[in-house]
Design a protein around this motif. Structure first.
Motif, mmCIF file in Angstrom:
data_model
loop_
_atom_site.group_PDB
_atom_site.id
_atom_site.type_symbol
_atom_site.label_atom_id
_atom_site.label_comp_id
_atom_site.label_asym_id
_atom_site.label_seq_id
_atom_site.Cartn_x
_atom_site.Cartn_y
_atom_site.Cartn_z
ATOM 1 N N VAL A 180 3.610 -24.920 -20.480
ATOM 2 C CA VAL A 180 2.578 -24.856 -19.447
ATOM 3 C C VAL A 180 2.125 -26.234 -18.981
ATOM 4 C CG1 VAL A 180 0.323 -23.887 -18.855
ATOM 5 C CG2 VAL A 180 1.760 -22.727 -20.539
ATOM 6 N N MET A 181 1.979 -26.355 -17.645
ATOM 7 C CA MET A 181 1.292 -27.492 -17.030
ATOM 8 C C MET A 181 0.202 -26.945 -16.117
ATOM 9 S SD MET A 181 4.248 -30.252 -15.944
ATOM 10 C CE MET A 181 3.085 -31.623 -15.922
ATOM 11 N N LEU A 182 -0.867 -27.729 -15.924
ATOM 12 C CA LEU A 182 -1.964 -27.368 -15.038
ATOM 13 C C LEU A 182 -2.023 -28.329 -13.860
ATOM 14 C CD1 LEU A 182 -4.697 -26.509 -17.645
ATOM 15 C CD2 LEU A 182 -4.273 -25.117 -15.630
ATOM 16 N N LEU A 183 -2.261 -27.789 -12.669
ATOM 17 C CA LEU A 183 -2.434 -28.592 -11.463
ATOM 18 C C LEU A 183 -3.813 -28.317 -10.886
ATOM 19 C CD1 LEU A 183 -1.442 -30.298 -8.992
ATOM 20 C CD2 LEU A 183 -0.482 -28.174 -8.070
ATOM 21 N N ASP A 184 -4.556 -29.396 -10.577
ATOM 22 C CA ASP A 184 -5.880 -29.247 -9.987
ATOM 23 C C ASP A 184 -6.192 -30.515 -9.220
ATOM 24 O OD1 ASP A 184 -8.378 -27.142 -10.654
ATOM 25 O OD2 ASP A 184 -9.045 -29.113 -9.966
ATOM 26 N N MET A 185 -7.207 -30.440 -8.356
ATOM 27 C CA MET A 185 -7.658 -31.613 -7.612
ATOM 28 C C MET A 185 -8.754 -32.368 -8.351
ATOM 29 S SD MET A 185 -5.869 -31.684 -4.812
ATOM 30 C CE MET A 185 -6.814 -32.705 -3.677
ATOM 31 N N SER A 186 -9.313 -31.768 -9.402
ATOM 32 C CA SER A 186 -10.443 -32.363 -10.116
ATOM 33 C C SER A 186 -9.969 -33.137 -11.345
ATOM 34 C CB SER A 186 -11.427 -31.275 -10.558
ATOM 35 O OG SER A 186 -12.380 -31.779 -11.471
ATOM 36 N N ALA A 187 -10.157 -34.437 -11.328
ATOM 37 C CA ALA A 187 -9.791 -35.256 -12.481
ATOM 38 C C ALA A 187 -10.616 -34.875 -13.701
ATOM 39 C CB ALA A 187 -9.983 -36.736 -12.145
ATOM 40 N N GLU A 188 -11.884 -34.472 -13.485
ATOM 41 C CA GLU A 188 -12.743 -34.092 -14.605
ATOM 42 C C GLU A 188 -12.197 -32.847 -15.305
ATOM 43 O OE1 GLU A 188 -17.383 -32.856 -15.590
ATOM 44 O OE2 GLU A 188 -16.718 -32.988 -13.508
#
Length: 338
Positions: A186-194
Motif C-alpha cells: 500500500v501507498m497513500l496519495l494526498d495533497m496534505s503534507a501533514e
C-alpha cells in the motif's frame, strides 16, 4: 433527554428532546455511550449535504448499551453493542441478494432520520452487534473502519497487489489499514503534507505527496510506468476520481469508496485498453463490522493513534463547529455521551 441538534446549516445546539420511549417488536432501546464525528456530520453542519432535511440529530458511528428490548429480540438488557446505522427495508432486490448496505430504500441514522448525538436511541435489533469485549469507546470506531474494510473486500485484489489509496482522511486511512491487513502493498496519495506525515510516522505507510507534482508523474515514477494493480479513491473530489482512472495498471481495478455529486467522465479507450474494473463500494455489511471488531481485538488497528480528539455531548456544539474549520492534527473525533 439531551440531544445535539443541527437546526439549520451552521446552527448546532444542545436541547431537551422527548426520550424515544419503549421499543416496538423487533427493536431495542440503546443508551448511547460514544459517537464518532464523521465527515458527513461536518457537511451537514456546513449545509453541504444534498439530501437532508433540517433540523437533524446527527451521529451514525455509535456504541451503546441495551436498556430495553421489544418482543422477539434476542439481546440482553445491559449488553454492550455496536450500532450498524444502515436501516434496510429487507424486501428490495438488494436486500433479497444479501446486500442491505445498498438497500433501495436505505435510511442512515443521523442522515435520513435522527441519529445518536443524544442520550438514547431506538434501533432495529438486527442492526445491533454484541461488542464482545470491546470497550465502548473502541466499539464506536467500528463503523467508520468498516467502510474501508468493505471497500478492500469489494476490490477482489490478490495479496501483494500494488495498491494506491488516494485520500488520507479517516476513510482513506481505514482503507489503507485494511488493505495492508489483506496483504496488499500500500501507498497513500494526498495533497496534505501533514496527513501524509501522520500516515508515514504513525502508521508506517509509504506516501506520495500530491502537492509536489502532477499525480500522474508521481504514479509513473513510483510504479516504473506500470500503474497500480488496485486504486481506491477516498477523496470525495470529482477531479481526483476522474484522474484516478489513469493511475490503474492494465488488468487492474479502480474502487470508488467516496461519493461525489457530479457526473464522472473518463476516456473509454483508456478504460477498455486496460480491461480494468470499476467498482463502487457503499457502506458495509455485517461481515465487515465483524472483521473490524476482530482486528481491534487482535491489536491490528492503532485506534489510540487514529482517535485524536475527544469531547462530551455538552461541548459538542462548540467543538464540532470549531473542528469543521480547524483541521490541523484532526483525524477522528469522538463524543463521550454516557
Amino acid at each position: 433527554m439531551k440531544a445535539v441538534v443541527c437546526r439549520s446549516p451552521g446552527e448546532l445546539v444542545l436541547e431537551d428532546r422527548p426520550a424515544p420511549g419503549a421499543p416496538p417488536a423487533g427493536w431495542a432501546l440503546v443508551a448511547v455511550s460514544h459517537v464518532g464525528i464523521c465527515g458527513t456530520d461536518y457537511h451537514i453542519f456546513e449545509g453541504k449535504h444534498p439530501f437532508l432535511a433540517y433540523p437533524r440529530i446527527m451521529g451514525h458511528e455509535v456504541s451503546g448499551t441495551v436498556i430495553e428490548v421489544g418482543e422477539d429480540v434476542d439481546l440482553a438488557v445491559g449488553e454492550a453493542v455496536i450500532v450498524n446505522p444502515y436501516l434496510a427495508c429487507g424486501k428490495c432486490i438488494a436486500c433479497r441478494q444479501g446486500k442491505p448496505n445498498c438497500c433501495v430504500m436505505i435510511e442512515v441514522l443521523g442522515v435520513h432520520r435522527d441519529g445518536a448525538m443524544c442520550e438514547q436511541i431506538l434501533v432495529p435489533a438486527q442492526n445491533l452487534y454484541p461488542a464482545n469485549g470491546l470497550s465502548l469507546a473502541d466499539a464506536a470506531a467500528v463503523e467508520f473502519l468498516a467502510i474501508g474494510a468493505h471497500a478492500v473486500r469489494r476490490s477482489l485484489a490478490d495479496p501483494r497487489a500494488r495498491t494506491l489509496v488516494i485520500g488520507a482522511g479517516p476513510i482513506g486511512l481505514g482503507t489503507a489499514l485494511f488493505a495492508r491487513i489483506a496483504g496488499l502493498d500500500v501507498m497513500l496519495l494526498d495533497m496534505s503534507a501533514e496527513r501524509l506525515g501522520f500516515a508515514e510516522s504513525e502508521l508506517g505507510f509509504a506516501t506520495l505527496d500530491g502537492s509536489r507534482g502532477a499525480a500522474a508523474d508521481l504514479v509513473r515514477e513510483a510504479t516504473g510506468g506500470d500503474g497500480f494493480d488496485v486504486v481506491f479513491d477516498a477523496t470525495g473530489n470529482t477531479r481526483s476520481v476522474q484522474s484516478a482512472f489513469a493511475h490503474v495498471a492494465h488488468g487492474g481495478a479502480l474502487v470508488l469508496v467516496s461519493v461525489v455529486k457530479d457526473d464522472i467522465a473518463f476516456s473509454d479507450p483508456e478504460f477498455h485498453k486496460r480491461e480494468m474494473m470499476l467498482i463502487g463500494s457503499r457502506n458495509a455489511l455485517r461481515a465487515d463490522f465483524d472483521h473490524v471488531a476482530a482486528s481491534i481485538r487482535n491489536g491490528a488497528l492503532p485506534l489510540t493513534k487514529l482517535v485524536t480528539h475527544r469531547t462530551t455531548l455538552g461541548e459538542t456544539p462548540h467543538d464540532l463547529a470549531r473542528w469543521a474549520h480547524e483541521k490541523s492534527g484532526l483525524i477522528k473525533a469522538v463524543i463521550q455521551v454516557g
